[in-house]
Design a protein around this motif. Structure first.
Motif, PDB file in Angstrom:
ATOM      1  N   ARG A  37       0.874  -1.349   0.069  1.00  0.00           N
ATOM      2  CA  ARG A  37       0.034   0.042   0.077  1.00  0.00           C
ATOM      3  C   ARG A  37       0.829   1.406  -0.139  1.00  0.00           C
ATOM      4  NH1 ARG A  37      -4.064   1.240   3.466  1.00  0.00           N
ATOM      5  NH2 ARG A  37      -5.303   2.067   1.838  1.00  0.00           N
ATOM      6  N   SER A  38       2.049   1.121  -0.636  1.00  0.00           N
ATOM      7  CA  SER A  38       3.085   2.322  -0.475  1.00  0.00           C
ATOM      8  C   SER A  38       2.476   3.334  -1.479  1.00  0.00           C
ATOM      9  CB  SER A  38       4.344   1.787  -0.882  1.00  0.00           C
ATOM     10  OG  SER A  38       4.474   1.167  -2.117  1.00  0.00           O
ATOM     11  N   SER A  39       2.027   2.963  -2.758  1.00  0.00           N
ATOM     12  CA  SER A  39       1.719   3.898  -3.578  1.00  0.00           C
ATOM     13  C   SER A  39       0.182   4.444  -3.659  1.00  0.00           C
ATOM     14  CB  SER A  39       1.923   3.358  -5.123  1.00  0.00           C
ATOM     15  OG  SER A  39       0.941   2.341  -5.315  1.00  0.00           O
ATOM     16  N   ALA A  40      -0.509   5.125  -4.658  1.00  0.00           N
ATOM     17  CA  ALA A  40      -1.708   5.608  -4.649  1.00  0.00           C
ATOM     18  C   ALA A  40      -2.837   4.197  -4.781  1.00  0.00           C
ATOM     19  CB  ALA A  40      -1.983   6.435  -5.580  1.00  0.00           C
ATOM     20  N   GLU A  85      -6.043  -5.183  -7.799  1.00  0.00           N
ATOM     21  CA  GLU A  85      -5.605  -3.863  -7.569  1.00  0.00           C
ATOM     22  C   GLU A  85      -6.703  -2.838  -7.313  1.00  0.00           C
ATOM     23  OE1 GLU A  85      -3.272  -2.553 -10.988  1.00  0.00           O
ATOM     24  OE2 GLU A  85      -2.243  -4.459 -11.312  1.00  0.00           O
ATOM     25  N   LEU A  86      -6.433  -2.071  -6.161  1.00  0.00           N
ATOM     26  CA  LEU A  86      -7.831  -1.273  -6.019  1.00  0.00           C
ATOM     27  C   LEU A  86      -6.960   0.374  -6.077  1.00  0.00           C
ATOM     28  CD1 LEU A  86      -8.551  -2.624  -2.437  1.00  0.00           C
ATOM     29  CD2 LEU A  86     -10.039  -2.845  -4.657  1.00  0.00           C
ATOM     30  N   GLU A  87      -7.640   1.168  -6.788  1.00  0.00           N
ATOM     31  CA  GLU A  87      -7.332   2.545  -7.274  1.00  0.00           C
ATOM     32  C   GLU A  87      -7.710   3.462  -5.986  1.00  0.00           C
ATOM     33  OE1 GLU A  87      -5.901   3.506  -9.946  1.00  0.00           O
ATOM     34  OE2 GLU A  87      -6.109   1.721 -10.964  1.00  0.00           O
ATOM     35  N   GLY A  88      -6.614   4.486  -5.936  1.00  0.00           N
ATOM     36  CA  GLY A  88      -6.725   5.322  -4.887  1.00  0.00           C
ATOM     37  C   GLY A  88      -6.699   4.753  -3.542  1.00  0.00           C
ATOM     38  N   ARG A  89      -7.159   5.527  -2.534  1.00  0.00           N
ATOM     39  CA  ARG A  89      -6.828   5.079  -1.340  1.00  0.00           C
ATOM     40  C   ARG A  89      -8.697   4.420  -0.772  1.00  0.00           C
ATOM     41  NH1 ARG A  89      -2.537   3.795  -0.015  1.00  0.00           N
ATOM     42  NH2 ARG A  89      -0.927   5.000  -0.800  1.00  0.00           N
ATOM     43  N   ASP A  90      -8.817   3.332  -1.621  1.00  0.00           N
ATOM     44  CA  ASP A  90     -10.065   2.788  -1.296  1.00  0.00           C
ATOM     45  C   ASP A  90     -10.190   2.146   0.138  1.00  0.00           C
ATOM     46  OD1 ASP A  90     -12.243   0.784  -1.374  1.00  0.00           O
ATOM     47  OD2 ASP A  90     -11.825   0.522  -3.370  1.00  0.00           O
ATOM     48  N   PRO A  91     -11.351   2.611   0.753  1.00  0.00           N
ATOM     49  CA  PRO A  91     -11.354   2.464   2.200  1.00  0.00           C
ATOM     50  C   PRO A  91     -11.660   0.845   2.362  1.00  0.00           C
ATOM     51  CG  PRO A  91     -13.162   3.910   1.482  1.00  0.00           C
ATOM     52  CD  PRO A  91     -12.297   3.750   0.431  1.00  0.00           C
ATOM     53  N   THR A  92     -12.293   0.070   1.484  1.00  0.00           N
ATOM     54  CA  THR A  92     -12.500  -1.146   1.371  1.00  0.00           C
ATOM     55  C   THR A  92     -11.390  -2.011   1.084  1.00  0.00           C
ATOM     56  OG1 THR A  92     -13.447  -1.325  -0.828  1.00  0.00           O
ATOM     57  CG2 THR A  92     -15.092  -0.404   0.695  1.00  0.00           C
ATOM     58  N   TRP A  93     -10.476  -1.716   1.364  1.00  0.00           N
ATOM     59  CA  TRP A  93      -9.275  -2.670   0.994  1.00  0.00           C
ATOM     60  C   TRP A  93      -9.389  -3.782   1.942  1.00  0.00           C
ATOM     61  CZ3 TRP A  93      -4.728  -3.915   4.083  1.00  0.00           C
ATOM     62  CH2 TRP A  93      -4.956  -3.051   5.195  1.00  0.00           C
ATOM     63  N   CYS A  94      -9.569  -3.862   3.110  1.00  0.00           N
ATOM     64  CA  CYS A  94      -9.624  -4.951   4.140  1.00  0.00           C
ATOM     65  C   CYS A  94     -10.572  -5.799   3.587  1.00  0.00           C
ATOM     66  CB  CYS A  94      -9.679  -4.460   5.617  1.00  0.00           C
ATOM     67  SG  CYS A  94      -8.464  -3.575   6.133  1.00  0.00           S
ATOM     68  N   PRO A 134       8.221   7.330 -16.529  1.00  0.00           N
ATOM     69  CA  PRO A 134       7.120   6.916 -15.459  1.00  0.00           C
ATOM     70  C   PRO A 134       7.288   5.360 -15.371  1.00  0.00           C
ATOM     71  CG  PRO A 134       6.091   7.558 -17.265  1.00  0.00           C
ATOM     72  CD  PRO A 134       7.420   7.670 -17.483  1.00  0.00           C
ATOM     73  N   VAL A 135       6.904   4.691 -14.225  1.00  0.00           N
ATOM     74  CA  VAL A 135       6.550   3.140 -13.889  1.00  0.00           C
ATOM     75  C   VAL A 135       5.479   3.149 -12.911  1.00  0.00           C
ATOM     76  CG1 VAL A 135       9.098   2.124 -14.269  1.00  0.00           C
ATOM     77  CG2 VAL A 135       8.259   2.791 -12.066  1.00  0.00           C
ATOM     78  N   THR A 136       4.797   2.251 -13.170  1.00  0.00           N
ATOM     79  CA  THR A 136       3.434   2.021 -12.390  1.00  0.00           C
ATOM     80  C   THR A 136       3.518   0.545 -11.738  1.00  0.00           C
ATOM     81  OG1 THR A 136       2.155   3.244 -13.993  1.00  0.00           O
ATOM     82  CG2 THR A 136       1.031   1.697 -12.715  1.00  0.00           C
ATOM     83  N   PRO A 137       3.748   0.702 -10.473  1.00  0.00           N
ATOM     84  CA  PRO A 137       3.502  -0.852  -9.856  1.00  0.00           C
ATOM     85  C   PRO A 137       2.185  -1.464 -10.078  1.00  0.00           C
ATOM     86  CG  PRO A 137       3.958   1.095  -8.235  1.00  0.00           C
ATOM     87  CD  PRO A 137       3.781   1.504  -9.800  1.00  0.00           C
ATOM     88  N   THR A 138       2.249  -2.810 -10.178  1.00  0.00           N
ATOM     89  CA  THR A 138       0.892  -3.480 -10.522  1.00  0.00           C
ATOM     90  C   THR A 138       0.956  -4.746  -9.527  1.00  0.00           C
ATOM     91  OG1 THR A 138       1.852  -5.001 -12.352  1.00  0.00           O
ATOM     92  CG2 THR A 138       0.698  -2.719 -12.929  1.00  0.00           C
TER      93      THR A 138
END
Length: 190
Positions: free
Chosen positions: A7-10, A22-31, A152-156
């Motif tokens: 969860r280090s990136s957006a 993958e969940l975009e942004g700071r999705d509060p439903t990650w748990c 740019p690189v995007t972690p996936t």
């Protein structure tokens, strides 16, 4: 099967048993998403990204897997989240650069082979005004660091699972966040 969380990136990145999420942004439903990915199955190993990156994201991921580890009798292992970016670069040798805030950048060097990802030394903090970009540098923060023209690189989540596989024995047994700056208000040792 190893459960891997970063969860280090957006983005929240999850991998378990060949499945990724993958969940975009700071999705509060990650748990809840993590619980859904597990679907009642228990992991036999845990790995968590240590940053650098989002302070709250890294700490919440570590706390989640430490709590899960207590319940399952497992010790979570940690890894530098920048290693995902090294793999995403496609380069055999690469420096990953990120925004360390406070008018500084962080940088760390990796070698990448089909078998391994190896960190070549510690993370370095660089003054923004003294930084000189090079062709073998990539950044997950390229948009924020646009004035440097870094690739740019995007972690996936797919890269997450492969990164942990290639890190192998380099996973750390002490999942502590990678702190780039001393705590605010900390008194330096004399």
């Amino acid at each position: 099967m190893r459960l891997i969380l970063d969860r280090s990136s957006a983005r929240t990145l999850l991998a378990f048993g060949g499945e990724t999420l993958e969940l975009e942004g700071r999705d509060p439903t990650w748990c809840a998403a993590l619980r859904g990915l597990l679907a009642g199955r228990a992991p036999d190993a845990l790995a968590v990204g240590l940053g650098p990156g989002s302070f709250a994201g890294v700490r919440s991921a570590i706390a989640c897997l430490q709590g899960m580890g207590l319940a399952l009798g497992l010790r979570p292992l940690g890894f530098p989240s920048a290693a995902i970016c090294a793999l995403a670069s496609g380069l055999p040798e690469v420096t990953v650069v990120g925004d360390a805030r406070r008018n500084t950048l962080w940088a760390v060097r990796f070698t990448v082979s089909p078998e391994a990802i190896t960190q070549q030394g510690p993370f370095h903090i660089l003054a923004r005004e003294r930084f000189v970009p090079a062709a073998d540098m990539v950044s997950p923060d390229a948009a924020r660091l646009a004035d440097f023209g870094l690739r740019p690189v995007t972690p996936t989540a797919d890269l997450l699972a492969e990164t942990v596989r290639r890190l192998g024995d380099a996973l750390t047994e002490d999942p502590t966040p990678i702190y780039l700056h001393p705590a605010v208000g900390a008194t330096p040792a004399e």
